[in-house]
Design an enzyme around this catalytic site. Structure first.
Site, mmCIF file in Angstrom:
data_model
loop_
_atom_site.group_PDB
_atom_site.id
_atom_site.type_symbol
_atom_site.label_atom_id
_atom_site.label_comp_id
_atom_site.label_asym_id
_atom_site.label_seq_id
_atom_site.Cartn_x
_atom_site.Cartn_y
_atom_site.Cartn_z
ATOM 1 N N GLU A 1 1.818 -0.366 -5.051
ATOM 2 C CA GLU A 1 0.928 0.734 -5.372
ATOM 3 C C GLU A 1 1.851 1.952 -5.454
ATOM 4 O OE1 GLU A 1 -3.302 2.539 -3.815
ATOM 5 O OE2 GLU A 1 -1.747 2.179 -2.323
ATOM 6 N N ASP B 1 0.836 -1.191 0.000
ATOM 7 C CA ASP B 1 0.000 0.000 0.000
ATOM 8 C C ASP B 1 0.878 1.251 0.000
ATOM 9 O OD1 ASP B 1 -2.670 1.300 0.462
ATOM 10 O OD2 ASP B 1 -1.660 1.940 2.297
#
Length: 714
Positions: free
Chosen positions: A394, A357
């Site tokens: 990401e 993330d």
């Protein structure tokens, strides 16, 4: 006189050398960190660079007050590591933590407070949030309690699947949301055990990799808001607010109240592997649940705040994560912590890969400056334990750093391709000027990944963060009022189109168009080069009622409604056949970007572009039609995909095929079911092989092969 057998097995380190607080102890070993069972006792090891003293706090399981506090003797400190072996502990029935004393001077980064009992950053189990949604007693001291964990699970013959990246079809899912709905009819809804009961569904769908939203221990009750319309409590449902990085979430386990969440999760992974499905974890190393200056002290803040977090010169928290703090990932100690954590999940849980993330943060220096050669990313890429795991970034963060296509890859990292998502969404809704970029994206984004191959691109149209596929074709605007933030949260640039009506409608034409648009999206995604990722429930048109940020919604907005498996069987069938088609055609899964060079054998290029006329694509700004033909090597088929986002039909001139081949129809999203899609290998030969009429807003997929079914087809 010879030694007896019992004398031969005696170990020097099994004997105490000191007594502290009424317990027999000896100096422990600095490594490994955490609490580890050793002969006769438990070895505790914890890092703190600036602490002046450290105490081990021991509780009987579930008791509010400690049963003992043992200060580490100074001689038990090695460098910045406090380590001690305590003998005679019933390790299965204790909880533990630490008190760290030292300077409290936020301006210099130090926040020591000996009144606080702190969780062990290396704790393999956490108690205190054992059952999902049970409101905690916040007056009780030490909320998140570290526990000792034995590594005694029987993995049998489980081995890593090592599915080649280009062959993956990833399915992003939430552990609780996948089976929490009453319609799931599983024994333990919302748990690892419940998900395990749905493995046959995943296998029948055809996916071979499940990517789980965060499963590290977090506190779902840590959300002060309520739904302004209903008064319903809101939760930290997604789990991007980590409390403990080494511990699986107890509230996701039917056995969490018994401390068996680790084995329940391992059993799920073992059974997924047996079904041919890999497991990727969504991991959050960019921030923690401790928040900013006003946030709680759980672990890192009280042990060594200046080491674990990025701090301004005044001692405040940098906030590149958008959640209050930013982990100091490229500090050498923190780098090792992240590496130890990932090794733990690979070695002790057989995890196959990780999605990071806001991974751009992992490439920032101690002051937040982007690094040209981030040591953490390099370490993870070349670590021998992680050698065969998938690493997916990401490649952006909340501080404005956007590195899609430029993420430091070291030959190992793949990326969520946000540019793929945005381009295909814009094409589907009929935006002008998109056709040229669409060609680039479906060919594996060579402009971004020319030196890394197509499998560096994880292609997706929807994910947990944003609209579901059904909402993407049903809403022009987000509708997040239920989140209690005045509809100010969530993205505004959704590139969605409601097909003429905002939200649910009884208009059969609008609903038919929405279904066709969902099929179009799936057809494009699953014929694009790169790794496709589906959002759980998209295959059955799961809706979030226009909410594009359901991070706090533990209810039917987020849960998978299993009644939709029957209600939307047409879309589910289409998805299954598209996944099967991708597996049937290696030319769609090539690791190399196409070049347009002729293939040996058929005399066709590996990729060619077409419009209404064969070999004549229209790249003009007003073009909304594009066709692509892919040709494999040897005797592989030719796959032709025509994509029409125009509101009018078009006559297609099909390219001629050599070698006695003819065009066969696999899918036409403009046709009524069951003629919208066929079984791979059993496509229908076209009567008029040179022409095909593609309907408005439709995708057509043809296969060029020898006449008749393939060998082995009935």
């Amino acid at each position: 006189m010879s030694e007896s057998r019992s004398e031969q097995v005696l170990r020097v380190d099994a004997y105490p050398t000191h007594e502290v607080g009424g317990y027999r102890v000896r100096a422990g070993k600095p490594f490994p960190f955490g609490a580890n069972v050793v002969p006769g006792g438990v070895s505790f090891s914890v890092f703190s660079d600036q602490a002046t003293s450290m105490s081990l706090v021991i509780y009987k399981r579930g008791e509010p007050e400690p049963m003992a506090e043992l200060e580490f003797p100074e001689e038990f400190r090695t460098g910045s590591v406090f380590s001690m072996t305590v003998f005679g502990l019933d390790h299965e029935n204790i909880e533990y933590g630490y008190r760290a004393d030292g300077p409290y001077d936020p301006a210099t980064g130090h926040r020591f407070d000996a009144r606080q009992v702190l969780s062990d950053p290396y704790a393999r189990l956490i108690a205190g949030r054992d059952v999902w949604g049970v409101e905690p007693d916040r007056s009780r001291g030490y909320q998140y309690r570290s526990r000792v964990c034995l590594q005694d699970f029987d993995w049998g013959d489980d081995t890593p699947l090592r599915i080649p990246a280009e062959d993956l079809v990833v399915y992003e899912a939430h552990v609780r949301g996948f089976t929490r709905h009453p319609s799931s009819q599983v024994t333990a809804p919302g748990t690892f055990a419940g998900l395990r009961e749905k493995i046959p569904y995943l296998k029948e769908l055809g996916v071979n990799c499940i990517e789980l939203l965060p499963v590290f221990e977090f506190d779902e009750s840590d959300n002060p808001r309520s739904n302004p319309e209903t008064g319903e409590k809101l939760y930290d449902y997604w789990g991007y607010n980590t409390v403990s990085f080494f511990a699986p979430k107890a509230g996701y386990a039917a056995t969490g109240r018994y401390g068996m969440q680790g084995d329940e999760f391992r059993t799920l992974i073992k059974d997924l592997h047996a079904a041919g499905i890999e497991v990727i974890l969504d991991v959050v190393f960019n921030h923690t649940a401790e928040g900013n200056e006003q946030g709680p002290t759980i672990s890192f803040k009280g042990l060594d705040n200046a080491t674990y977090y990025m701090l301004t010169p005044e001692g405040y928290y940098f906030n590149f994560s958008g959640t209050g703090n930013t982990v100091n990932c490229n500090h050498p100690v923190v780098r090792n912590y992240v590496l130890d954590c990932l090794r733990h999940w690979v070695a002790d849980y057989h995890i196959d890969g990780f999605r990071f993330d806001l991974a751009a943060i992992l490439g920032r220096d101690l002051d937040g400056t982007p690094l040209p050669n981030p040591p953490l990313l390099e370490m993870l890429a070349f670590d021998p334990v992680l050698r065969h795991t998938k690493l997916i970034a990401e490649a952006w963060d909340a501080g404005g750093l956007y590195e899609v296509g430029n993420f430091p890859a070291y030959g190992r990292w793949a990326e969520w391709n946000g540019k793929y998502r945005d381009t295909v969404r814009r094409f589907l809704k009929g935006d002008p000027g998109v056709t040229g970029e669409l060609a680039t994206r479906i060919a594996g984004s060579p402009d971004l990944y020319s030196s890394r191959g197509t499998s560096a691109s994880v292609n997706f149209l929807t994910a947990h963060d944003g609209f579901s596929l059904a909402d993407l074709v049903s809403y022009n605007d987000k509708h997040n009022e239920a989140n209690g933030e005045g509809n100010g949260d969530g993205a505004n640039d959704n590139n969605s189109w409601n097909c003429g009506v905002e939200g649910p409608t009884d208009d059969p034409e609008v609903n038919a168009l929405r279904l066709r648009q969902m099929k179009n999206a799936l057809a494009i995604l699953l014929t694009s080069q790169g790794i496709p990722m589906l959002l759980s429930g998209d295959e059955v048109a799961r809706t979030q009622q226009g909410n594009n940020n359901t991070y706090c919604q533990d209810n039917e907005l987020s849960w998978f409604d299993w009644d939709q498996v029957d209600e939307n069987a047409e879309l589910l069938r289409f998805t299954r056949q598209m996944i099967a088609f991708r597996g049937h055609h290696r030319e769609l899964r090539s690791t190399s970007h196409p070049t347009g060079r002729l293939r040996d054998g058929l005399g066709l290029p590996d990729i060619s572009w077409h419009g209404e006329r064969a070999w004549q694509p229209d790249w003009s700004a007003e073009s909304r039609l594009l066709a692509v033909a892919r040709c494999g090597t040897g005797d592989q088929d030719v796959v032709y995909v025509a994509m029409n986002s125009h509101w009018e039909a078009h006559d297609l001139e099909l390219p001629a095929l050599p070698g006695g081949r003819s065009w066969h129809l696999f899918a036409d999203t403009g046709a009524a079911a069951p003629h919208d899609i066929r079984t791979p290998g059993a496509e229908q030969e076209l009567d008029n092989a040179g022409k095909y009429l593609i309907g408005p807003r439709s995708v057509v997929i043809l296969v060029g092969r020898a006449t008749g079914p393939e060998p082995g087809d009935d």
